[in-house]
Design an enzyme around this catalytic site. Structure first.
Site, PDB file in Angstrom:
ATOM      1  CG  MET A  30      -1.899  -1.201   1.171  1.00  0.00           C
ATOM      2  SD  MET A  30      -3.456  -0.908   2.007  1.00  0.00           S
ATOM      3  CE  MET A  30      -2.919  -0.643   3.675  1.00  0.00           C
ATOM      4  CG  HIS A  34       8.182   0.317   6.197  1.00  0.00           C
ATOM      5  ND1 HIS A  34       8.487  -1.020   6.221  1.00  0.00           N
ATOM      6  CD2 HIS A  34       6.825   0.383   6.355  1.00  0.00           C
ATOM      7  CE1 HIS A  34       7.402  -1.728   6.414  1.00  0.00           C
ATOM      8  NE2 HIS A  34       6.367  -0.903   6.487  1.00  0.00           N
ATOM      9  CG  HIS A  37       6.864  -1.842   2.251  1.00  0.00           C
ATOM     10  ND1 HIS A  37       6.696  -0.685   2.973  1.00  0.00           N
ATOM     11  CD2 HIS A  37       5.659  -2.472   2.264  1.00  0.00           C
ATOM     12  CE1 HIS A  37       5.445  -0.616   3.402  1.00  0.00           C
ATOM     13  NE2 HIS A  37       4.794  -1.683   2.993  1.00  0.00           N
ATOM     14  CD  GLU A 148       7.670 -15.339   8.855  1.00  0.00           C
ATOM     15  OE1 GLU A 148       8.326 -14.915   9.837  1.00  0.00           O
ATOM     16  OE2 GLU A 148       7.832 -16.449   8.340  1.00  0.00           O
ATOM     17  CD  GLN A 153      -1.894  -8.900   4.094  1.00  0.00           C
ATOM     18  OE1 GLN A 153      -2.772  -8.066   4.191  1.00  0.00           O
ATOM     19  NE2 GLN A 153      -0.638  -8.572   3.890  1.00  0.00           N
ATOM     20  CB  SER A 186       2.768   2.535   6.288  1.00  0.00           C
ATOM     21  OG  SER A 186       3.425   1.726   5.341  1.00  0.00           O
ATOM     22  NE  ARG A 187      -3.246   1.351   9.598  1.00  0.00           N
ATOM     23  CZ  ARG A 187      -3.568   0.370   8.743  1.00  0.00           C
ATOM     24  NH1 ARG A 187      -2.820  -0.708   8.670  1.00  0.00           N
ATOM     25  NH2 ARG A 187      -4.622   0.480   7.964  1.00  0.00           N
TER      26      ARG A 187
HETATM   27  P1  AMP Z   1       1.455  -2.965   3.473  1.00  0.00           P
HETATM   28  O1  AMP Z   1       2.000  -1.896   2.586  1.00  0.00           O
HETATM   29  O2  AMP Z   1       1.452  -2.596   4.923  1.00  0.00           O
HETATM   30  O3  AMP Z   1       0.145  -3.519   2.985  1.00  0.00           O
HETATM   31  O4  AMP Z   1       2.485  -4.173   3.397  1.00  0.00           O
HETATM   32  C1  AMP Z   1       2.862  -4.736   2.163  1.00  0.00           C
HETATM   33  C2  AMP Z   1       3.655  -5.989   2.417  1.00  0.00           C
HETATM   34  O5  AMP Z   1       4.804  -5.674   3.203  1.00  0.00           O
HETATM   35  C3  AMP Z   1       2.867  -7.044   3.209  1.00  0.00           C
HETATM   36  O6  AMP Z   1       3.188  -8.336   2.704  1.00  0.00           O
HETATM   37  C4  AMP Z   1       3.389  -6.861   4.604  1.00  0.00           C
HETATM   38  O7  AMP Z   1       3.301  -8.031   5.399  1.00  0.00           O
HETATM   39  C5  AMP Z   1       4.834  -6.497   4.338  1.00  0.00           C
HETATM   40  N1  AMP Z   1       5.399  -5.796   5.486  1.00  0.00           N
HETATM   41  C6  AMP Z   1       4.927  -4.677   6.085  1.00  0.00           C
HETATM   42  N2  AMP Z   1       5.681  -4.360   7.151  1.00  0.00           N
HETATM   43  C7  AMP Z   1       6.653  -5.305   7.238  1.00  0.00           C
HETATM   44  C8  AMP Z   1       7.736  -5.549   8.128  1.00  0.00           C
HETATM   45  N3  AMP Z   1       7.995  -4.749   9.153  1.00  0.00           N
HETATM   46  N4  AMP Z   1       8.513  -6.624   7.894  1.00  0.00           N
HETATM   47  C9  AMP Z   1       8.275  -7.463   6.859  1.00  0.00           C
HETATM   48  N5  AMP Z   1       7.263  -7.286   5.987  1.00  0.00           N
HETATM   49  C10 AMP Z   1       6.461  -6.230   6.163  1.00  0.00           C
END
Ligand code: AMP
Length: 284
Positions: A30, A34, A37, A148, A153, A186-187
């Site tokens: 999304m 960071h 990602h 993870e 999810q 991101s939050r």
């Molecule tokens: P999001 O943008 O939050 O929807 O995350 C996109 C992908 O990045 C998803 O597969 C998340 O599980 C992964 N992700 C987000 N934060 C982390 C993190 N701290 N470590 C590993 N993967 C992450």
């Protein structure tokens, strides 16, 4: 690096890559990227010949009253990061491209979504399964990389890909953390300095639970109580759920097994943060 905004563009690119026989790796996000990602993207680069990253704040996975509008966005910065990493394609469709007028299809994974986050975020998993199915159909990757950190999810998406024969191998990547242990998200940008300090109690309580298990404590209720105490001792925290579950089924465990994961969702100020850890000694 190419930036595609439309389904037609990604379809054409994907057909060409398939004709060339290239392995396509895919990282759905999304945005507001960071290091978590970026780690997924690096692994995708290592394991595939062509890497697609999607950046799409998916409205169908937010319920009314959640943070869809406030969700942080910075496409220019994200594009720069993807470019620097050597990503081949960024797919960043508009909402109307993904959900044009008349759109009415849903995709449901039944049981795995009836636990943890699924009990509290009524639209979340149906939105995730819908957007992931659409993105898998558009990109047709061989491999897709999920963190993870969002472990429910990950399990739901793996089930989805298998059940619908989408032909995508779902690859898990360990949670990437700040140096003090806070899981990257991101939050986290929603947190004030003081809230940021309180948020550390999530990872600290998980580490404490792991330590207790290593010392022989296998009773889930005792571990949960201790973790709850540590989090509730901090200002600005409100636990939504904190459970020990089986990593395959997401169902509650009364005693720790090699498949046990402690998972939690905690509001810290306005930010709803999730984190989890396997509890068995030597599990990563
Ligand atoms: P999001 O943008 O939050 O929807 O995350 C996109 C992908 O990045 C998803 O597969 C998340 O599980 C992964 N992700 C987000 N934060 C982390 C993190 N701290 N470590 C590993 N993967 C992450």
């Amino acid at each position: 690096m190419e930036l595609f905004r439309t389904n037609a563009e990604i379809n054409k690119w994907r057909d060409e890559r398939w004709r060339e026989g290239k392995t396509i790796g895919f990282v759905p996000t999304m945005g507001f990227l960071h290091r978590g990602h970026l780690a997924l993207m690096e692994e995708a680069m290592r394991r595939s010949e062509q890497v697609v990253v999607s950046i799409f704040v998916n409205p169908t996975q937010f319920s009314p009253g959640e943070d869809l509008e406030q969700y942080p966005r910075d496409l220019d910065r994200d594009l720069k990061l993807c470019h620097e990493l050597g990503v081949h394609v960024v797919f960043a469709p508009a909402v109307e491209e993904m959900y044009p007028p008349g759109f009415q299809t849903r995709v449901e994974v039944q049981h795995l979504t009836q636990h943890l986050c699924g009990l509290y975020r009524s639209d979340f998993f149906s939105g995730v399964t819908l957007v992931v199915t659409k993105l898998f159909c558009l990109v047709r990757p061989h491999l897709a990389f999920f963190g993870e950190k969002d472990f429910q999810q990950l399990v739901v998406v793996r089930r989805l890909s298998k059940d619908l024969n989408l032909g995508v191998e779902v690859i898990a990547h360990p949670t990437v953390r700040e140096s003090d242990g806070l899981a990257m998200s991101s939050r986290n940008t929603y947190l004030s300095e003081e809230e940021r300090r309180s948020a550390l109690s999530l990872s600290l309580s998980l580490l404490e639970a792991r330590k207790m298990v290593a010392e022989g404590e296998l009773r889930a209720d005792v571990l949960v109580q201790r973790a709850e105490m540590m989090i509730e001792a901090e200002p600005h925290t409100r636990i939504q759920y904190l459970q020990v579950v089986d990593e395959e089924t997401m169902t509650d465990l009364t005693a720790v097994t090699p498949a046990a994961v402690m998972a939690m969702a905690v509001f810290v100020g306005q930010a709803r943060l999730i984190d989890n850890m396997r509890l068995w000694p030597d599990s990563s």
